[in-house]
Design a protein around this motif. Structure first.
Motif, PDB file in Angstrom:
ATOM      1  N   TYR A  54      40.831  57.623 147.719  1.00 19.78           N
ATOM      2  CA  TYR A  54      41.918  56.730 147.793  1.00 19.78           C
ATOM      3  C   TYR A  54      41.454  55.628 148.775  1.00 19.78           C
ATOM      4  CZ  TYR A  54      44.142  59.624 144.649  1.00 19.78           C
ATOM      5  OH  TYR A  54      44.460  60.197 143.421  1.00 19.78           O
ATOM      6  N   THR A  97      54.026  44.812 140.540  1.00 21.58           N
ATOM      7  CA  THR A  97      52.669  44.899 141.442  1.00 21.58           C
ATOM      8  C   THR A  97      51.407  44.068 141.115  1.00 21.58           C
ATOM      9  OG1 THR A  97      52.143  46.981 140.061  1.00 21.58           O
ATOM     10  CG2 THR A  97      53.350  47.497 141.806  1.00 21.58           C
ATOM     11  N   GLU A 109      48.711  53.328 143.771  1.00 22.27           N
ATOM     12  CA  GLU A 109      49.532  54.621 143.639  1.00 22.27           C
ATOM     13  C   GLU A 109      50.270  54.420 145.189  1.00 22.27           C
ATOM     14  OE1 GLU A 109      47.625  57.856 142.301  1.00 22.27           O
ATOM     15  OE2 GLU A 109      45.896  56.701 141.006  1.00 22.27           O
ATOM     16  N   THR A 110      51.350  55.233 145.300  1.00 18.51           N
ATOM     17  CA  THR A 110      51.980  55.407 146.491  1.00 18.51           C
ATOM     18  C   THR A 110      52.303  56.787 146.894  1.00 18.51           C
ATOM     19  OG1 THR A 110      54.170  55.190 145.391  1.00 18.51           O
ATOM     20  CG2 THR A 110      53.224  53.005 146.117  1.00 18.51           C
ATOM     21  N   VAL A 111      52.487  56.908 148.456  1.00 19.32           N
ATOM     22  CA  VAL A 111      52.950  58.162 148.596  1.00 19.32           C
ATOM     23  C   VAL A 111      54.123  57.852 149.632  1.00 19.32           C
ATOM     24  CG1 VAL A 111      51.261  58.045 150.576  1.00 19.32           C
ATOM     25  CG2 VAL A 111      52.273  60.229 149.755  1.00 19.32           C
ATOM     26  N   SER A 136      45.078  52.516 146.325  1.00 20.75           N
ATOM     27  CA  SER A 136      44.276  52.560 145.002  1.00 20.75           C
ATOM     28  C   SER A 136      43.171  53.700 144.828  1.00 20.75           C
ATOM     29  CB  SER A 136      43.921  51.155 144.488  1.00 20.75           C
ATOM     30  OG  SER A 136      43.039  50.693 145.547  1.00 20.75           O
ATOM     31  N   ARG A 137      43.058  54.102 143.582  1.00 24.59           N
ATOM     32  CA  ARG A 137      41.924  55.267 143.468  1.00 24.59           C
ATOM     33  C   ARG A 137      40.526  54.545 143.354  1.00 24.59           C
ATOM     34  NH1 ARG A 137      43.307  59.340 139.005  1.00 24.59           N
ATOM     35  NH2 ARG A 137      45.212  59.253 140.252  1.00 24.59           N
ATOM     36  N   LEU A 175      45.932  61.514 148.476  1.00 25.41           N
ATOM     37  CA  LEU A 175      47.286  60.860 149.112  1.00 25.41           C
ATOM     38  C   LEU A 175      47.935  61.637 150.194  1.00 25.41           C
ATOM     39  CD1 LEU A 175      48.528  59.360 145.716  1.00 25.41           C
ATOM     40  CD2 LEU A 175      47.488  58.211 147.474  1.00 25.41           C
TER      41      LEU A 175
END
Length: 236
Positions: free
Chosen positions: A3, A16, A24-26, A36-37, A78
């Motif tokens: 990531y 977004t 992607e979020t954590v 982002s992956r 993540l």
């Protein structure tokens, strides 16, 4: 699979943008890590990757307070963002987001008009008069050295003048490196959204005082790269 970490914020906008790949979020308490992956275990500094990173940060900054990360911060999963950064640095990250809230970065660059600044430097240097028109290598070298030194003195004076004029309108100032010989200054300012009109008027006024010797270029608003807490840089 890994990531690429883009930023830390408190919330992710509903929209977004046209993100490829999607964001992607954590979450750790009130802190949100945005990533982002990517394929592989490193983010290559290709034009597409750099553009994507910049676009993500600019889009986030339009909707919320964002603490931007340098390009190239990659984690294997993540959870590493939480375990290695968000949670152990939560107090500093919250303080930084509090400080940046409601502010944007505006970058001001000044560039000397070559012919005008050389004439101004020579006019201010009585010792240069005896070198004008001389054809010897030594004379040309000395004249060149005097011009370079004179531009440096003028740069220091003009930078201080601009900072003094704009300081009352900003919450922070960061001086960037000079990378082009004719650059007069490279300055970043942390400006509140409410105070931005007054700041821009002040820029116009100081630009008038230095014209036509210096050409001004104001860029922004930008994510506050120059005013991010050093914790983020250290972790990166």
């Amino acid at each position: 699979m890994a990531y690429l970490v883009h930023a830390v914020t408190r919330e992710l906008p509903d929209d977004t943008g046209d993100d490829r790949p999607p964001l992607e979020t954590v979450v750790d308490g009130e802190l949100v890590g945005v990533a982002s992956r990517i394929d592989g275990d490193e983010a290559l500094p290709t034009r597409a990757n750099l553009l994507h990173h910049t676009q993500v940060l600019e889009h986030l900054a339009q909707h919320t307070t964002v603490l931007p990360m340098r390009f190239g911060v990659v984690v294997p999963h993540l959870d590493a963002i939480v375990d290695d950064f968000l949670h152990p640095e939560r107090h500093r990250l919250r303080a930084t987001l509090d400080r940046l809230e409601g502010h944007v970065e505006l970058r001001l660059r000044g560039r000397y008009e070559e012919a005008r600044v050389i004439r101004a430097v020579l006019d201010d240097d009585p010792g240069a008069e005896r070198l004008r028109g001389r054809r010897s290598t030594e004379a040309k070298m000395e004249l060149g050295e005097r011009i370079v030194a004179g531009i440096e003195r003028r740069r220091e004076h003009d930078t201080a003048r601009v900072i003094e004029a704009l300081r009352p309108y900003v919450a922070g100032i960061s001086e960037g490196p000079i990378t082009v010989p004719l650059d007069a200054f490279s300055l970043s300012f942390l400006v509140s959204n409410e105070g931005r009109p007054d700041f821009e008027e002040a820029v116009d006024r100081v630009a008038e005082t230095l014209a036509p010797l210096v050409k001004f270029e104001l860029v922004g608003p930008l994510p506050p790269f120059s005013f991010t807490d050093t914790t983020a840089s250290t972790w990166a």
